[in-house]
Design a protein around this motif. Structure first.
Motif, PDB file in Angstrom:
ATOM      1  N   GLN A  33      19.299  55.219  38.604  1.00 44.35           N
ATOM      2  CA  GLN A  33      20.166  55.433  38.200  1.00 44.35           C
ATOM      3  C   GLN A  33      18.858  57.391  38.737  1.00 44.35           C
ATOM      4  O   GLN A  33      20.413  58.432  38.659  1.00 44.35           O
ATOM      5  CB  GLN A  33      20.443  56.300  36.642  1.00 44.35           C
ATOM      6  CG  GLN A  33      21.619  54.722  36.568  1.00 44.35           C
ATOM      7  CD  GLN A  33      22.501  55.208  37.105  1.00 44.35           C
ATOM      8  OE1 GLN A  33      22.775  55.747  37.423  1.00 44.35           O
ATOM      9  NE2 GLN A  33      23.113  53.941  38.415  1.00 44.35           N
ATOM     10  N   VAL A  34      18.413  57.956  38.489  1.00 44.15           N
ATOM     11  CA  VAL A  34      17.497  59.563  38.313  1.00 44.15           C
ATOM     12  C   VAL A  34      18.018  59.726  40.056  1.00 44.15           C
ATOM     13  O   VAL A  34      18.419  60.689  40.117  1.00 44.15           O
ATOM     14  CB  VAL A  34      16.274  59.464  38.221  1.00 44.15           C
ATOM     15  CG1 VAL A  34      15.689  60.156  38.471  1.00 44.15           C
ATOM     16  CG2 VAL A  34      15.457  58.595  36.776  1.00 44.15           C
ATOM     17  N   ALA A  35      17.661  59.105  41.051  1.00 45.74           N
ATOM     18  CA  ALA A  35      17.994  59.008  42.306  1.00 45.74           C
ATOM     19  C   ALA A  35      19.402  59.667  43.062  1.00 45.74           C
ATOM     20  O   ALA A  35      19.826  60.515  43.086  1.00 45.74           O
ATOM     21  CB  ALA A  35      17.295  58.290  43.348  1.00 45.74           C
ATOM     22  N   TYR A  36      20.114  58.491  42.123  1.00 48.01           N
ATOM     23  CA  TYR A  36      21.798  59.085  42.145  1.00 48.01           C
ATOM     24  C   TYR A  36      22.069  60.077  41.437  1.00 48.01           C
ATOM     25  O   TYR A  36      22.665  61.145  41.849  1.00 48.01           O
ATOM     26  CB  TYR A  36      22.909  57.722  41.452  1.00 48.01           C
ATOM     27  CG  TYR A  36      23.887  58.183  41.228  1.00 48.01           C
ATOM     28  CD1 TYR A  36      24.961  58.369  42.130  1.00 48.01           C
ATOM     29  CD2 TYR A  36      24.269  57.288  40.594  1.00 48.01           C
ATOM     30  CE1 TYR A  36      26.083  58.864  42.600  1.00 48.01           C
ATOM     31  CE2 TYR A  36      25.918  57.520  40.208  1.00 48.01           C
ATOM     32  CZ  TYR A  36      27.074  58.183  40.964  1.00 48.01           C
ATOM     33  OH  TYR A  36      28.557  58.440  40.603  1.00 48.01           O
ATOM     34  N   ALA A  37      21.337  60.366  40.458  1.00 47.92           N
ATOM     35  CA  ALA A  37      21.766  62.003  39.501  1.00 47.92           C
ATOM     36  C   ALA A  37      21.407  62.892  40.323  1.00 47.92           C
ATOM     37  O   ALA A  37      22.564  63.947  40.608  1.00 47.92           O
ATOM     38  CB  ALA A  37      21.348  61.894  38.082  1.00 47.92           C
ATOM     39  N   GLU A  38      20.462  63.271  40.952  1.00 49.10           N
ATOM     40  CA  GLU A  38      19.607  64.386  41.902  1.00 49.10           C
ATOM     41  C   GLU A  38      20.657  64.945  42.998  1.00 49.10           C
ATOM     42  O   GLU A  38      20.847  65.515  43.230  1.00 49.10           O
ATOM     43  CB  GLU A  38      18.384  64.314  42.379  1.00 49.10           C
ATOM     44  CG  GLU A  38      17.376  63.627  41.125  1.00 49.10           C
ATOM     45  CD  GLU A  38      16.019  63.456  41.768  1.00 49.10           C
ATOM     46  OE1 GLU A  38      15.789  63.579  42.418  1.00 49.10           O
ATOM     47  OE2 GLU A  38      14.625  63.670  40.847  1.00 49.10           O
ATOM     48  N   LEU A  39      20.995  63.129  43.422  1.00 53.05           N
ATOM     49  CA  LEU A  39      22.064  62.589  44.547  1.00 53.05           C
ATOM     50  C   LEU A  39      22.866  63.673  44.297  1.00 53.05           C
ATOM     51  O   LEU A  39      23.280  65.203  45.205  1.00 53.05           O
ATOM     52  CB  LEU A  39      21.715  62.274  45.368  1.00 53.05           C
ATOM     53  CG  LEU A  39      22.670  62.031  46.643  1.00 53.05           C
ATOM     54  CD1 LEU A  39      22.125  62.634  47.774  1.00 53.05           C
ATOM     55  CD2 LEU A  39      22.813  60.895  46.881  1.00 53.05           C
ATOM     56  N   ARG A  40      23.893  63.383  43.138  1.00 57.15           N
ATOM     57  CA  ARG A  40      25.160  63.980  42.887  1.00 57.15           C
ATOM     58  C   ARG A  40      25.216  65.119  42.679  1.00 57.15           C
ATOM     59  O   ARG A  40      25.636  66.378  42.569  1.00 57.15           O
ATOM     60  CB  ARG A  40      25.819  63.355  42.484  1.00 57.15           C
ATOM     61  CG  ARG A  40      27.518  63.701  41.396  1.00 57.15           C
ATOM     62  CD  ARG A  40      27.808  62.425  40.340  1.00 57.15           C
ATOM     63  NE  ARG A  40      26.629  62.630  39.250  1.00 57.15           N
ATOM     64  CZ  ARG A  40      26.940  61.202  38.382  1.00 57.15           C
ATOM     65  NH1 ARG A  40      27.956  60.514  38.685  1.00 57.15           N
ATOM     66  NH2 ARG A  40      26.438  61.417  37.292  1.00 57.15           N
ATOM     67  N   SER A  41      23.903  65.677  42.094  1.00 55.04           N
ATOM     68  CA  SER A  41      23.443  67.106  41.546  1.00 55.04           C
ATOM     69  C   SER A  41      23.885  68.440  42.846  1.00 55.04           C
ATOM     70  O   SER A  41      23.880  69.489  42.651  1.00 55.04           O
ATOM     71  CB  SER A  41      22.635  67.322  40.268  1.00 55.04           C
ATOM     72  OG  SER A  41      23.048  67.057  39.166  1.00 55.04           O
ATOM     73  N   TYR A  42      22.993  67.806  43.388  1.00 60.08           N
ATOM     74  CA  TYR A  42      22.702  68.754  45.315  1.00 60.08           C
ATOM     75  C   TYR A  42      24.354  68.614  45.760  1.00 60.08           C
ATOM     76  O   TYR A  42      23.973  69.665  46.127  1.00 60.08           O
ATOM     77  CB  TYR A  42      21.442  67.716  45.345  1.00 60.08           C
ATOM     78  CG  TYR A  42      21.590  68.536  46.927  1.00 60.08           C
ATOM     79  CD1 TYR A  42      21.085  70.237  46.624  1.00 60.08           C
ATOM     80  CD2 TYR A  42      21.405  67.376  48.303  1.00 60.08           C
ATOM     81  CE1 TYR A  42      20.458  69.799  48.680  1.00 60.08           C
ATOM     82  CE2 TYR A  42      21.483  67.987  49.341  1.00 60.08           C
ATOM     83  CZ  TYR A  42      20.860  69.674  49.418  1.00 60.08           C
ATOM     84  OH  TYR A  42      20.851  70.428  51.194  1.00 60.08           O
ATOM     85  N   VAL A  43      24.535  67.860  45.805  1.00 59.87           N
ATOM     86  CA  VAL A  43      26.214  67.809  46.678  1.00 59.87           C
ATOM     87  C   VAL A  43      27.074  67.999  45.831  1.00 59.87           C
ATOM     88  O   VAL A  43      27.659  69.476  45.877  1.00 59.87           O
ATOM     89  CB  VAL A  43      26.618  65.992  46.916  1.00 59.87           C
ATOM     90  CG1 VAL A  43      28.171  66.583  47.393  1.00 59.87           C
ATOM     91  CG2 VAL A  43      26.022  65.412  47.737  1.00 59.87           C
TER      92      VAL A  43
END
Length: 289
Positions: A33-43
């Motif tokens: 979930q942490v990596a997913y949230a970081e990826l979504r915020s960046y995109v």
């Protein structure tokens, strides 16, 4: 380069969200979930910096013939321009069958999926082809698990001593453990600064492990020392040459501001107990004590 990195991130996010819609239950799909949230915020543009954590996911599938398989996948930063790191687990496959399946899957991915997102094609491939590997002759082993531990005259037993400037990343540490176990290698990994990895087993498996590890992003990584022993008789097999019983991540009284430094005296004792004391000087330039 920045635009390309953004495109990679967009493709990764789109694939993860598609998978989440297709596998809504955590029993079917687990996403870090942490990596997913970081990826979504960046995109979505709410942060400017690319994610620090690489996305990881695990798909649990049941094939057409009722076989349970888990597919773990870690995205490199440049995915899908490069293939992801994939680990397949299936309790019904013997070791020999599993090795063949992994080889077949890699060939399929290289030929069909380079440059494209590939988790769903991998799921489909496993569903369609795993029965072929389950039906393969695994050498008529009684327990179905000896396929890769049997050795033949002319094979070579290898022990690799790998040095890294540091091993901190959780994803890399997980990969090291999973790949060593997948390839039936024994040894250990010491995270922190510096990082030490030892793998031992048949030469082909050690070379495959090194091929996977060295292409990850490292400040510095190298084979500090290697040992190769030709298996010249049927009485001399890989199992009799192993210094380690399994593969583990070993920590020796972590200390320092970030807990990243190990007690090298304990490491020396650990190596000495396994008949590998001479390696300490090769790594650190001083005799252990």
């Amino acid at each position: 380069m920045a635009q390309s990195q953004t495109e990679h991130a967009e493709a990764q996010l789109a694939e993860i969200e598609l998978l989440l819609s297709m596998f809504p239950s955590q029993d079917e799909l687990e996403v870090e979930q942490v990596a997913y949230a970081e990826l979504r915020s960046y995109v979505e543009g709410t942060v400017d910096c690319p994610p620090n954590t690489r996305p990881e996911l695990c798909v649990k599938i049941r094939t057409h013939t009722g076989v349970d398989v888990s597919l773990s996948c870690t995205y490199p930063t440049d995915y899908p321009a490069v293939l992801p790191e994939i680990v397949v687990r299936c309790g019904e496959l013997s070791r020999a069958q599993h090795t063949c399946l992994v080889s077949g899957l890699r060939s399929y991915l290289r030929e069909n999926c380079t440059g494209e997102v590939c988790v769903l094609p991998t799921v489909d491939w496993l569903r369609d082809h795993i029965h072929e590997y389950l039906e393969q002759d695994d050498g008529n082993d009684d327990d179905g698990a000896k396929g890769t531990t049997e050795t033949q005259i002319g094979e070579t037993f290898t022990r690799l001593w790998i040095y890294s400037h540091h091993i901190y990343n959780k994803s890399k540490r997980k990969n090291i453990l999973e790949w060593a176990k997948e390839l039936q290698l024994t040894g250990f990994s010491m995270p922190g600064k510096p990082g030490v990895v030892c793998v031992e087993g048949l030469q082909a498996a050690c070379e495959e492990f090194w091929a996977r590890v060295k292409v990850l992003t490292w400040k510095r990584i190298m084979i500090r020392h290697r040992e190769d022993v030709p298996l010249e008789s049927v009485t001399q097999n890989a199992e009799s040459l192993r210094r380690f019983d399994g593969f583990e991540e070993a920590a020796f009284n972590p200390h320092g501001n970030r807990g990243n430094h190990m007690d090298l005296g304990q490491l020396f004792q650990f190596l000495s107990e396994r008949g590998c004391a001479q390696i300490f000087q090769l790594y650190f330039g001083v005799e252990g004590r």
